[in-house]
Write an enzyme that holds these catalytic residues in place. Structure first.
Site, PDB file in Angstrom:
ATOM      1  N   GLY A  55       0.761  -1.237   0.000  1.00 15.31           N
ATOM      2  CA  GLY A  55       0.000   0.000   0.000  1.00 15.31           C
ATOM      3  C   GLY A  55       0.792   1.287   0.000  1.00 15.31           C
ATOM      4  O   GLY A  55       0.326   2.307  -0.496  1.00 15.31           O
ATOM      5  N   ASP A 114      -5.827   2.523  10.347  1.00 16.68           N
ATOM      6  CA  ASP A 114      -7.258   2.426  10.655  1.00 16.68           C
ATOM      7  C   ASP A 114      -7.399   2.119  12.139  1.00 16.68           C
ATOM      8  O   ASP A 114      -7.435   3.031  12.968  1.00 16.68           O
ATOM      9  CB  ASP A 114      -7.881   1.341   9.755  1.00 16.68           C
ATOM     10  CG  ASP A 114      -9.379   1.197   9.960  1.00 16.68           C
ATOM     11  OD1 ASP A 114      -9.978   2.025  10.680  1.00 16.68           O
ATOM     12  OD2 ASP A 114      -9.973   0.262   9.392  1.00 16.68           O
ATOM     13  N   LYS A 142      -7.456   7.046   9.821  1.00 22.03           N
ATOM     14  CA  LYS A 142      -8.915   6.945   9.811  1.00 22.03           C
ATOM     15  C   LYS A 142      -9.542   7.231  11.155  1.00 22.03           C
ATOM     16  O   LYS A 142     -10.398   8.080  11.285  1.00 22.03           O
ATOM     17  CB  LYS A 142      -9.325   5.542   9.360  1.00 22.03           C
ATOM     18  CG  LYS A 142      -9.963   5.524   7.998  1.00 22.03           C
ATOM     19  CD  LYS A 142     -10.574   4.172   7.727  1.00 22.03           C
ATOM     20  CE  LYS A 142     -10.894   4.026   6.248  1.00 22.03           C
ATOM     21  NZ  LYS A 142     -11.255   2.647   5.938  1.00 22.03           N
ATOM     22  N   PHE A 160     -14.372   3.218   2.727  1.00 20.78           N
ATOM     23  CA  PHE A 160     -13.321   2.393   2.149  1.00 20.78           C
ATOM     24  C   PHE A 160     -12.681   3.140   0.982  1.00 20.78           C
ATOM     25  O   PHE A 160     -13.346   3.507   0.020  1.00 20.78           O
ATOM     26  CB  PHE A 160     -13.851   1.033   1.681  1.00 20.78           C
ATOM     27  CG  PHE A 160     -12.719   0.097   1.365  1.00 20.78           C
ATOM     28  CD1 PHE A 160     -12.041  -0.553   2.382  1.00 20.78           C
ATOM     29  CD2 PHE A 160     -12.302  -0.088   0.053  1.00 20.78           C
ATOM     30  CE1 PHE A 160     -10.965  -1.384   2.105  1.00 20.78           C
ATOM     31  CE2 PHE A 160     -11.229  -0.921  -0.243  1.00 20.78           C
ATOM     32  CZ  PHE A 160     -10.562  -1.576   0.788  1.00 20.78           C
ATOM     33  N   ASP A 167      -5.674  -0.380  -2.388  1.00 21.65           N
ATOM     34  CA  ASP A 167      -6.360  -1.276  -3.320  1.00 21.65           C
ATOM     35  C   ASP A 167      -7.688  -1.787  -2.807  1.00 21.65           C
ATOM     36  O   ASP A 167      -7.991  -1.715  -1.616  1.00 21.65           O
ATOM     37  CB  ASP A 167      -5.484  -2.502  -3.595  1.00 21.65           C
ATOM     38  CG  ASP A 167      -5.457  -3.454  -2.390  1.00 21.65           C
ATOM     39  OD1 ASP A 167      -5.216  -2.974  -1.259  1.00 21.65           O
ATOM     40  OD2 ASP A 167      -5.711  -4.656  -2.568  1.00 21.65           O
ATOM     41  N   ARG A 173      -4.667   0.545  -7.324  1.00 21.36           N
ATOM     42  CA  ARG A 173      -3.478   1.099  -6.668  1.00 21.36           C
ATOM     43  C   ARG A 173      -2.854   2.228  -7.485  1.00 21.36           C
ATOM     44  O   ARG A 173      -2.193   3.104  -6.952  1.00 21.36           O
ATOM     45  CB  ARG A 173      -2.406   0.022  -6.457  1.00 21.36           C
ATOM     46  CG  ARG A 173      -2.776  -1.045  -5.431  1.00 21.36           C
ATOM     47  CD  ARG A 173      -1.525  -1.828  -5.052  1.00 21.36           C
ATOM     48  NE  ARG A 173      -1.813  -3.075  -4.375  1.00 21.36           N
ATOM     49  CZ  ARG A 173      -2.048  -3.199  -3.072  1.00 21.36           C
ATOM     50  NH1 ARG A 173      -2.043  -2.135  -2.305  1.00 21.36           N
ATOM     51  NH2 ARG A 173      -2.300  -4.380  -2.542  1.00 21.36           N
TER      52      ARG A 173
HETATM   53  P1  5GP Z   1      -5.274  -1.260  10.752  1.00 26.23           P
HETATM   54  O1  5GP Z   1      -4.418  -2.447  11.100  1.00 26.23           O
HETATM   55  O2  5GP Z   1      -4.695   0.042  11.232  1.00 26.23           O
HETATM   56  O3  5GP Z   1      -6.704  -1.447  11.180  1.00 26.23           O
HETATM   57  O4  5GP Z   1      -5.372  -1.221   9.199  1.00 26.23           O
HETATM   58  C1  5GP Z   1      -4.302  -0.793   8.433  1.00 26.23           C
HETATM   59  C2  5GP Z   1      -4.284  -1.460   7.084  1.00 26.23           C
HETATM   60  O5  5GP Z   1      -5.605  -1.768   6.649  1.00 26.23           O
HETATM   61  C3  5GP Z   1      -3.704  -0.544   6.048  1.00 26.23           C
HETATM   62  O6  5GP Z   1      -2.318  -0.742   5.915  1.00 26.23           O
HETATM   63  C4  5GP Z   1      -4.462  -0.936   4.796  1.00 26.23           C
HETATM   64  O7  5GP Z   1      -3.774  -1.973   4.156  1.00 26.23           O
HETATM   65  C5  5GP Z   1      -5.776  -1.470   5.299  1.00 26.23           C
HETATM   66  N1  5GP Z   1      -6.849  -0.450   5.197  1.00 26.23           N
HETATM   67  C6  5GP Z   1      -7.474   0.200   6.201  1.00 26.23           C
HETATM   68  N2  5GP Z   1      -8.415   1.043   5.742  1.00 26.23           N
HETATM   69  C7  5GP Z   1      -8.389   0.914   4.397  1.00 26.23           C
HETATM   70  C8  5GP Z   1      -9.122   1.554   3.324  1.00 26.23           C
HETATM   71  O8  5GP Z   1     -10.003   2.405   3.484  1.00 26.23           O
HETATM   72  N3  5GP Z   1      -8.792   1.174   2.058  1.00 26.23           N
HETATM   73  C9  5GP Z   1      -7.836   0.242   1.796  1.00 26.23           C
HETATM   74  N4  5GP Z   1      -7.594  -0.045   0.513  1.00 26.23           N
HETATM   75  N5  5GP Z   1      -7.109  -0.356   2.778  1.00 26.23           N
HETATM   76  C10 5GP Z   1      -7.397  -0.035   4.059  1.00 26.23           C
HETATM   77 MG    MG Z   2      -1.319  -1.706   4.311  1.00 26.14          MG
END
Ligand code: 5GP
Ligand code: MG
Length: 181
Positions: A55, A114, A142, A160, A167, A173
């Site tokens: 990402g 997130d 987020k 999202f 992606d 991407r």
């Molecule tokens: P976390 O572990 O902080 O909950 O999530 C982080 C990972 O979730 C990011 O590196 C990403 O890969 C994925 N992610 C979280 N929100 C989104 C989103 O809105 N779109 C996409 N494509 N990936 C997300």
């Molecule tokens: Mg990621």
């Protein structure tokens, strides 16, 4: 939403809800972040920038080209999402960092934070290499809970998002902007 022929071509007929951050807005913010990071590491000659793949690849490429101190780049491949839109909470390390990190200033570059679960699992692994410092720069943040990256591009809406590295099941991407589906 008005898209050019080239932009429609990138989408292959698929629909976006809206563009959340336009390409020029992202570039302007990346320049600001690079300025802040350059000042923070002005006295640093052993900076390592680590991108979390896949990402972060677009963001990292734009960011490092604007950072005005010497640095080296490495990558870390972690997988937490399957093909869906919600996190499994499980982080699997598929490729570890190759550069020695001991006593070096380490900047971790992430596309989006997130829940913070991914970083909470990765940071202890990196601290185990005994870096001099370890900071996080995320393009998007987020939820304002848990982990707080030192540098954040934008406080993202709870939708999202795809594009600029992000992606949905490996698609989108390459979009130069961030959009919601
Ligand atoms: P976390 O572990 O902080 O909950 O999530 C982080 C990972 O979730 C990011 O590196 C990403 O890969 C994925 N992610 C979280 N929100 C989104 C989103 O809105 N779109 C996409 N494509 N990936 C997300
Ligand atoms: Mg990621």
């Amino acid at each position: 939403m008005k898209l050019s022929t080239a932009e429609k071509g990138q989408l292959g007929g698929r629909e976006l809800r809206r563009i959340v951050y336009a390409a020029d807005e992202i570039q302007a913010r990346v320049a600001e972040l690079a300025g802040d990071i350059s000042r923070a590491y002005a006295a640093e000659d052993r900076l390592v920038v680590i991108g979390i793949l896949k990402g972060s690849f677009v963001f990292l490429a734009d960011l490092v080209r604007r950072i005005e101190v010497p640095l080296q780049v490495d990558f870390f491949v972690a997988s937490s999402y399957g093909a869906g839109q919600s996190s499994s909470g499980d982080v699997q390390v598929l490729l570890d960092v190759k550069l020695p990190l001991e006593d070096r200033a380490v900047l971790l570059v992430e596309d989006i934070v997130d829940s913070g679960t991914t970083l909470q699992r990765l940071l202890p692994r990196l601290w185990a290499h005994a870096p001099k410092s370890l900071e996080v720069c995320a393009l998007l943040h987020k939820r304002k809970i848990g982990l707080d990256p030192r540098w954040v591009g934008f406080d993202a809406p709870n939708e999202f998002l795809v594009g600029y590295g992000l992606d949905l099941a490996e698609d989108f991407r390459h979009l130069p902007y961030v959009a919601s589906l």
